[in-house]
Structure formats: structure tokens, C-alpha cells
Design an enzyme around this catalytic site. Structure first.
Site, PDB file in Angstrom:
ATOM      1  N   PHE A 247       5.326   8.202 -12.308  1.00  0.00           N
ATOM      2  CA  PHE A 247       5.990   9.346 -11.989  1.00  0.00           C
ATOM      3  C   PHE A 247       7.094   9.208 -11.102  1.00  0.00           C
ATOM      4  O   PHE A 247       7.784   9.972 -10.368  1.00  0.00           O
ATOM      5  CB  PHE A 247       5.197  10.728 -11.548  1.00  0.00           C
ATOM      6  CG  PHE A 247       4.100  10.799 -11.986  1.00  0.00           C
ATOM      7  CD1 PHE A 247       3.870  11.138 -13.547  1.00  0.00           C
ATOM      8  CD2 PHE A 247       2.657  10.577 -11.669  1.00  0.00           C
ATOM      9  CE1 PHE A 247       2.888  11.315 -14.106  1.00  0.00           C
ATOM     10  CE2 PHE A 247       1.866  10.819 -12.209  1.00  0.00           C
ATOM     11  CZ  PHE A 247       1.471  11.144 -13.519  1.00  0.00           C
ATOM     12  N   GLY A 474       1.469   6.242 -19.321  1.00  0.00           N
ATOM     13  CA  GLY A 474       0.761   7.258 -19.788  1.00  0.00           C
ATOM     14  C   GLY A 474       1.590   7.837 -20.707  1.00  0.00           C
ATOM     15  O   GLY A 474       1.161   9.085 -21.315  1.00  0.00           O
ATOM     16  N   THR A 475       2.607   7.619 -21.401  1.00  0.00           N
ATOM     17  CA  THR A 475       3.521   8.191 -22.054  1.00  0.00           C
ATOM     18  C   THR A 475       3.293   8.000 -23.413  1.00  0.00           C
ATOM     19  O   THR A 475       3.945   8.842 -24.211  1.00  0.00           O
ATOM     20  CB  THR A 475       5.140   7.936 -21.411  1.00  0.00           C
ATOM     21  OG1 THR A 475       4.982   6.506 -21.518  1.00  0.00           O
ATOM     22  CG2 THR A 475       5.492   8.602 -20.292  1.00  0.00           C
ATOM     23  N   ASN A 632       7.546  10.741 -31.770  1.00  0.00           N
ATOM     24  CA  ASN A 632       6.211  10.828 -32.461  1.00  0.00           C
ATOM     25  C   ASN A 632       5.872  12.109 -31.660  1.00  0.00           C
ATOM     26  O   ASN A 632       5.786  12.595 -30.545  1.00  0.00           O
ATOM     27  CB  ASN A 632       5.320   9.849 -31.750  1.00  0.00           C
ATOM     28  CG  ASN A 632       3.696  10.208 -31.845  1.00  0.00           C
ATOM     29  OD1 ASN A 632       3.254  11.266 -32.112  1.00  0.00           O
ATOM     30  ND2 ASN A 632       2.842   8.880 -32.178  1.00  0.00           N
ATOM     31  N   GLU A 706      10.847  13.619 -18.497  1.00  0.00           N
ATOM     32  CA  GLU A 706      11.211  14.465 -17.351  1.00  0.00           C
ATOM     33  C   GLU A 706      11.825  15.903 -17.603  1.00  0.00           C
ATOM     34  O   GLU A 706      12.174  16.390 -16.787  1.00  0.00           O
ATOM     35  CB  GLU A 706      12.177  13.530 -16.459  1.00  0.00           C
ATOM     36  CG  GLU A 706      11.256  12.565 -15.679  1.00  0.00           C
ATOM     37  CD  GLU A 706      12.304  11.472 -15.064  1.00  0.00           C
ATOM     38  OE1 GLU A 706      12.333  11.684 -13.884  1.00  0.00           O
ATOM     39  OE2 GLU A 706      12.760  10.715 -15.708  1.00  0.00           O
TER      40      GLU A 706
HETATM   41 MO1  MOS Z   1      11.228   8.948 -12.983  1.00  0.00          MO
HETATM   42  S1  MOS Z   1      10.942   9.922 -11.446  1.00  0.00           S
HETATM   43  O1  MOS Z   1      12.768   8.733 -12.957  1.00  0.00           O
HETATM   44  O2  MOS Z   1      10.179   7.451 -12.773  1.00  0.00           O
END
Ligand code: MOS
Length: 744
Positions: A247, A474-475, A632, A706
Site C-alpha cells: 500500500f 496482493g493485486t 481480469n 487506488e
Molecule cells: Mo501506492 S500508495 O502508490 O504504493
């Protein structure tokens, strides 16, 4: 609830399951600290108990006497390290404050020693013994806004690239406008708290160093370490198969990594460090607290005439970190005049770092709250206010959007939500003891693009391999990278081997700014196009044609490297990436000939507030998003749903409290740092609004990592106002802020 496996719609890839899903749920996935090392020593950090001052003395004799202790490193015996620069000063470091460089303390929780032992228990015990044997000379720190000793600066004076958005004569517009709205907003400190803790393992083989660390930028860490250790970057390898949440907190080179490498070299054996949860609050960064003043001028029929957004963000003293974001906000609507200013306020704190939608979460909270307040003032539906002021260009730069379907998102989400049944009168939708409120807000995130290099190998038998040092935080990066190669090569996804997270591979972008998918997939597409060009085949070629082409060329496999350089790139080359320097562009800036690029969404929430206790619940939330090609829909659904849940946390739960006397974070643990849990979350609906963007980049994708948690807090604050008539302008919205306010 919408299905987690949404059907494929126009301009979407297949909703295939995650490649690593089984490994993760069975525990087979190995994170950095799980990597098997031969006879590792275990390191444990000691961090400062004052925020400002100096170490007067350290008596490490008792710590060294703890059975099993192998090594104690402090500023008195640390081998030389070269300084590295902050990432806003051309480097890759979280902070330019070098680790264990001297007795000076510039923030609470600064690393002051590392104790290494045969076991974790011995290292921890010795670290506590050592902590008690360090004497400080402390001085009174400045903790946050309003404290004596803080220094305020114009951001543009510190970082000239960060120009304040200005357009037209906004002051004149505010003087003459029939309706002017003016209010102040505030957002708190937040910490990322990835479930995987900050960990580093270092292992030397001769003069070659291997580091296992959950970083969002393997190449950045490699070059930062090589620079600090004064060795060639080729002799450093950084590996992470999986990153257990990041994050933004794992995006920069933190102080710990070089220390672990130094200790491993001195001990002649591998060293593993896993920092504790509370240490994680100060050894990386955080979302800094912000203050806002927002003014909007409008005509009586709701046409916006001017926008003024003053932003203050808190920073440490060491480095020029900023989120900014007022330039993104100024691109949101048809503002004919803009006067916004960003400022940073320096205090005795550790440097902040990006946290999921760093600029947008605070700035869009302020703007979208203000838009709702203006709609109330105009007695206008808040969706209609956005519609009247929708735009297809960034008025400040004059550059058009590559694509923008904000109102389509509003239409889809408001219909699914049932918005037209809303009685606009605050407090009018009571259900027994519960005050019901409905609110909405815009979600947005700039489409950022990085240079990226991908190597793709296609064999005659129709199997392929794609290699790019991106990171799966995790994405779903493994899945999407493999899917892109499979699509471009017209083969099944399970025919593709995916290698990521390793500096032995070509460099992908930093996993930040939601740029991985668009950037990596653009590089993969280039590599695949090059393969087809060598085969003299068109993209839709059949398996038989492919086989015939390999026969004709007398080759068993073809390997090509795709170098993606977005038109807005500053460096115009991928060479810098190999040296760990990040080159991210796009969004509102529209350098050169490029256009304005953003993804959009609209989020609608229902809140229920208990008339007497003021308990706040969010039984449902609907988000509709338009973000270019959805690679996806299954992984995208998770991204956006997770983002909205984070947004609920941001609105109602998350808040790092600071002791203003000591400039120290108080609730530095997951018991007191609240995040939403299952019981806090009701129905979450994700709607995809099909969008084709042929201009943003070759992959057609915009970032979604984000997007989902932007605007959520404003939607909730707007719903809280609708439920209660009470406007909360400071996050998080907690019960105490609602108690004793509006009559129930
Ligand atoms: Mo994200 S806050 O740009 O790692």
C-alpha cells in the site's frame, strides 16, 4: 452482492482465477521471511524512545551477555555506509537520515541499534535489555500542526516541479459570484499496516549479496543497497515472490535493509529480520495528516465559477515528501477559475510515504464534501451538480481527457443504489431508532504510467514465458501479466509461465501509483508484437500458422524484449529503470503531447446512525467504475471492493493518535488501530462501466489499485449529514463527534 466473478463485458479480459490463489490459501506461498536460509542469525531492532535529541550513552555489556547473542550494532560500531537520497531528491530512500549514523535522534521510533542472536527469543530479550541501557538527552519535539517549532513552507518552493494550479481570476469570481461556499476539512495520520510485517533477509555468497524483502520496487532496493554498501548493483539481487500487502509502505528503501546486509557480512552467515508491528509504525512511513480550506463559487443554477483549495500537509524535517493532489482535484470539474496552494508543515516526525491513493484520499475527501455542501446550499441534487459541471478536459491545462465516463458511473451506481427514492431532507429517512442517510461522491485516480521492460519467450509448441520484475502485492499481478501475454500470443493462460519479483529479470515499474498493469502490460504487448513480427504473423494467427512459421524460420523459440516508454516519460528511455530510478508520468500533467488521463468512479453509500447512541453502520455501498480495459474482472472486482472497504475504514475507523508532548504514535498496534472487520461491512457492490481508451497506453488499461478508496470517505460524510443534519469535516467520523449534536 455483485458476483466476485463478474461476467466478461465489452473490453474486459476473462475472469480467470489467481495463479497463486491455491498456494496462498494452503500456506505454500513463500513470503520473504519464509525463504529457507542455512543457519540464519536473527536480528531484532531497538528504536528510540525520544523524538528529538541525542543518545548520551549506550551500555551494551548486559545485552551482549544474554546467552545466544552474536552481535550488537549501534552508531558507535557501525561500518561505513554511503548516504542515499530521498526519492523526491533523485534517490530511492524513504529518508536521507542514514541508519545508525550518529547519536542524533530526529523522530520517535528511530532505529538506534540492531541486536542479532541465534534465536528470535534471545535477540528480543537482548534488545529489551539494551533499550533500558540507552540514555538520551531529549528535547521538546514539535509533533503536529499548531505546535511551537513547526515550520511552514510553500510546497512549490521546496519542490519546484510541484506547481500550484492557477487559472483565470478566481478572486474576482469569488467577489462577484452569487453563491460562495467556504469550509475547512481535516484528515488524520494513518498507517498502512500490511499484514506481512517489514522483513529483510540478507545472505552473502562471496562478494555477492542476495536480499529477500517485501519491496514494491526490487530494482530500487537493489540500487539503493548497492549505493549504500558501495558495491556494483550487479552483485546485489533482490527477490520477493509475494508481498503480503504494501500500500506504499514498502515502496522506498528503508534504513533497516543495509544494516541487515552489514551484519550478515560481519557474521559470515545469513541474517533475518522481521520488525515488530509497533516498530513498523516508525521504520517506514505513514499517511500524513492534512488540513484543507476549500472555497467554491457558483451561479444559482449550479454552474461552478471558481475553486480555491489550500492544502497543508505534515512532514518531517529531513526530506521533501509531499502528496499534493490539488492539481488532480482542479482537473475534476469544469472550473473556469482556480487558485490553489499546497504547503508543507515540518515537525519532528519521521518522513511520511505514499499510502494507497496518497493525494486523492485527503484532497478528494475535502473537494467531494464541499461539492455536497454546495449542492445543499443550492438546494440541488448532488448528482446533478456533478453533471452540470462535468467536463471532458482539464481546464487548468486545457488538455482533453483520453477518456472520461464519470457521469456514466454516476448513472449506473445511482440506479443500482435506488438513489431516486431519496428524500433530500436531512433526518427524513428514519427507520425506527436508526437515522438513515444516503450520500455519494466521485472516485478518481490519475492514470500513471512507468517505463517498463518485459521479456517474452514463445516456443513453437505454443508455450510461453514472460519475465518482468513487477511485484504481486496482493493485486493479482501474476495472473494479469500471464493473461496479457496469453492474449497477445493467442494461447491459453495456463501455457504461460510467469516470473516476477526478482532483479534477475528485466525491470518492471515500482508497484506504486497504480501503474503496474498498464505499464507492464504495455511492455508485454510490445514484446509479443515483436515476436509476431519476427514470425511474420498477424496477431490473430492460428496454432497451425504459428507452427509453420517456426518451421520456416527453423527456430524452436523466439524471445523478445519489449521496452515501453510512455510518451509523457521524462527520461524517454528504459535505461534508468535498470539503475533503480523510477520514471512515472501521466495523470493531470499531460506533458508534451499527451492528454489528461484519469480513471473514474461514483460511490453511493447508506449509513445508519442510532438515534441515541450515535453508533454508525454502513449497511451497503455501491461503486461503479470506468477504468479503461479491465484485464481480469475477478481480480479487478477484488481490488475495487477492497478499496471501498478501505474507504469505509478511512471514514470511520482508521486514525493514528499522536502524543503531542512526545511526538509519539500511541495506538501502534492492531488492537487499537482500528480497521474494518467483517462485522463492519455489509453489502458491497462493484459495477464495471465498460470503457475503451485507445490513447492512454498500448494495453488500454488504467490503474484500479487506488481508485476504489477515493471518495468513499466523502460519500460517507455526505450520508452522515443526510442522516443527521450534522456535517463532520474531520476524519474519522467517530461517535463522539456526533454525540450531543443534532437533536434526534
Ligand atoms: Mo501506492 S500508495 O502508490 O504504493
Amino acid at each position: 452482492m455483485t458476483s466476485p466473478v463478474p461476467a466478461q463485458q465489452a473490453n474486459m479480459g476473462q475472469p480467470i482465477p489467481r495463479r497463486e490463489g491455491r498456494a496462498k490459501v494452503t500456506g505454500a506461498a513463500r513470503y520473504a521471511a519464509d525463504m529457507p536460509l542455512v543457519n540464519p542469525a536473527i536480528a531484532y531492532l531497538v528504536t528510540s524512545t525520544v523524538a528529538k535529541g541525542r543518545i548520551v550513552s549506550i551500555d551494551d555489556s548486559k545485552a551482549r551477555a544474554v546467552p545466544g547473542v552474536l552481535h550488537v550494532m549501534t552508531h558507535r560500531n557501525r561500518p561505513p555506509l554511503k548516504p542515499i537520497k530521498h526519492f523526491f531528491a533523485g534517490g530511492s530512500a524513504l529518508t536521507s537520515v542514514a541508519p545508525l549514523a550518529g547519536p542524533e535522534i530526529v523522530h520517535d521510533g528511530q532505529i538506534v541499534a540492531v541486536v542479532t542472536a541465534e534465536t528470535f527469543e534471545a535477540a528480543r530479550e537482548a534488545a529489551h535489555v539494551l533499550e533500558a541501557a540507552i540514555r538520551y538527552e531529549g528535547r521538546k519535539p514539535s509533533a503536529t500542526f499548531g505546535d511551537p517549532g513547526v515550520v511552514e513552507q510553500r510546497t512549490a518552493d521546496v519542490i519546484p516541479m510541484r506547481k500550484d494550479p492557477k487559472l483565470g481570476d478566481a478572486e474576482a469570481a469569488f467577489r462577484s459570484a452569487p453563491v460562495v461556499f467556504d469550509a475547512e476539512y481535516a484528515t488524520p495520520i494513518q498507517h498502512h499496516n500490511p499484514i506481512e510485517l517489514f522483513a529483510t533477509s540478507a545472505q552473502w555468497l562471496g562478494d555477492e549479496l542476495t536480499v529477500y524483502e517485501p519491496t514494491q520496487f526490487t530494482y530500487g532496493l537493489r540500487s539503493g543497497l548497492a549505493e549504500q554498501l558501495d558495491m556494483p548493483a550487479e552483485k546485489v539481487r533482490v527477490i520477493n515472490d509475494f508481498v503480503g500487502g504494501a500500500f506504499g509502505a514498502k515502496g522506498a528503501v528503508t534504513q533497516r535493509s543495509a544494516l541487515v546486509a552489514l551484519i550478515a557480512r560481519q557474521l559470515g552467515r545469513p541474517v533475518k529480520l522481521v520488525a515488530t508491528r509497533d516498530q513498523g509504525f516508525t521504520i517506514s512511513g505513514h499517511r500524513n495528516e492534512t488540513r484543507h480550506r476549500v472555497r467554491l463559487a457558483a451561479s444559482r443554477d449550479g454552474r461552478l465559477l471558481a475553486y480555491h483549495h489550500d492544502l497543508w500537509e505534515l512532514n518531517g524535517r529531513s526530506d521533501p515528501y509531499v502528496n499534493g493532489g490539488i492539481e488532480n482535484a482542479a482537473a475534476m470539474y469544469a472550473f473556469p477559475a482556480v487558485m490553489s496552494t499546497a504547503r508543507m508543515v515540518r515537525a519532528d516526525r519521521n518522513a511520511p510515504i505514499f499510502m494507497r491513493s496518497p493525494a486523492e484520499v485527503p484532497v478528494i475527501f475535502a473537494l467531494e464534501s464541499a461539492m455536497d455542501e454546495l449542492a445543499v446550499k443550492l438546494a440541488m441534487d448532488p448528482v446533478e451538480l456533478r453533471r452540470i459541471n462535468d467536463t471532458q478536459k482539464n481546464w487548468v491545462t486545457g488538455k482533453p481527457y483520453t477518456s472520461r465516463h464519470l457521469m456514466e458511473c454516476y448513472d449506473a451506481a445511482s440506479q443500482a443504489f435506488g438513489w431516486r427514492r431519496r428524500n433530500p431532507q436531512p433526518g427524513s429517512m428514519r427507520d425506527g431508532d436508526w437515522l438513515v442517510g444516503w450520500g455519494c461522491a466521485t472516485a478518481t485516480y490519475p492514470t500513471l504510467l512507468s517505463t517498463a521492460v518485459a521479456r517474452v519467450r514463445l516456443a513453437a509448441d505454443g508455450s510461453a514465458r514472460v519475465e518482468i520484475a513487477v511485484h504481486d502485492v496482493g493485486t493479482g499481478a501474476y495472473t494479469v501479466v500471464g493473461q496479457m501475454a496469453a492474449e497477445c500470443l493467442a494461447i491459453a493462460p495456463d501455457k504461460v509461465t510467469v516470473l516476477i519479483g526478482d532483479t534477475a529479470l528485466p525491470p518492471g515499474p515500482v508497484s506504486g501509483g497504480s501503474c503496474t498493469t498498464a505499464s507492464a502490460c504495455s511492455a508485454i504487448k510490445l514484446a509479443c508484437d515483436q515476436i509476431f513480427a519476427r514470425l511474420q504473423l498477424s496477431a490473430g494467427a492460428s496454432a497451425a500458422q504459428r507452427l509453420a512459421a517456426f518451421e520456416r524460420l527453423q527456430l524452436g523459440a523466439i524471445e523478445e524484449t519489449g521496452n515501453y516508454v510512455p510518451p509523457s516519460s521524462r527520461s524517454k528511455t528504459t535505461a534508468g529503470l535498470y539503475k533503480g530510478s523510477s520514471d512515472i508520468s501521466g495523470g493531470p500533467n499531460a506533458d508534451n503531447d499527451s492528454k489528461t488521463m484519469f480513471a473514474f468512479g461514483a460511490e453511493f453509500v447508506e449509513v445508519r446512525i442510532h438515534a441515541r447512541t450515535r453508533e454508525i453502520r454502513v449497511p451497503r455501498i455501491v461503486g461503479a467504475f470506468a477504468a479503461g480495459r479491465i484485464m481480469n474482472p475477478r481480480t479487478a472486482h477484488s481490488q475495487l471492493m477492497g478499496g471501498m472497504i478501505w474507504g469505509i475504514g478511512s471514514a470511520l475507523h482508521e486514525f493514528t493518535e499522536i502524543d503531542r508532548r512526545e511526538a509519539r504514535y500511541i495506538n501502534d498496534n492492531l488492537a487499537e488501530y482500528l480497521i474494518p472487520v467483517n462485522a463492519d461491512i455489509g453489502q458491497v457492490d462493484v459495477i464495471f462501466v465498460p470503457e475503451i481508451d485507445g490513447e492512454a497506453n498500448p494495453s488500454g488499461a488504467k490503474g484500479i489499485g487506488e481508485l476504489g478508496n477515493v471518495g468513499t470517505a466523502a460519500a460517507i460524510a455526505n450520508a452522515v449529514f443526510h442522516a443527521t443534519g450534522q456535517r463532520i469535516r474531520e476524519l474519522p467520523i467517530t461517535i463522539d463527534k456526533l454525540i450531543g449534536l443534532a437533536a434526534s
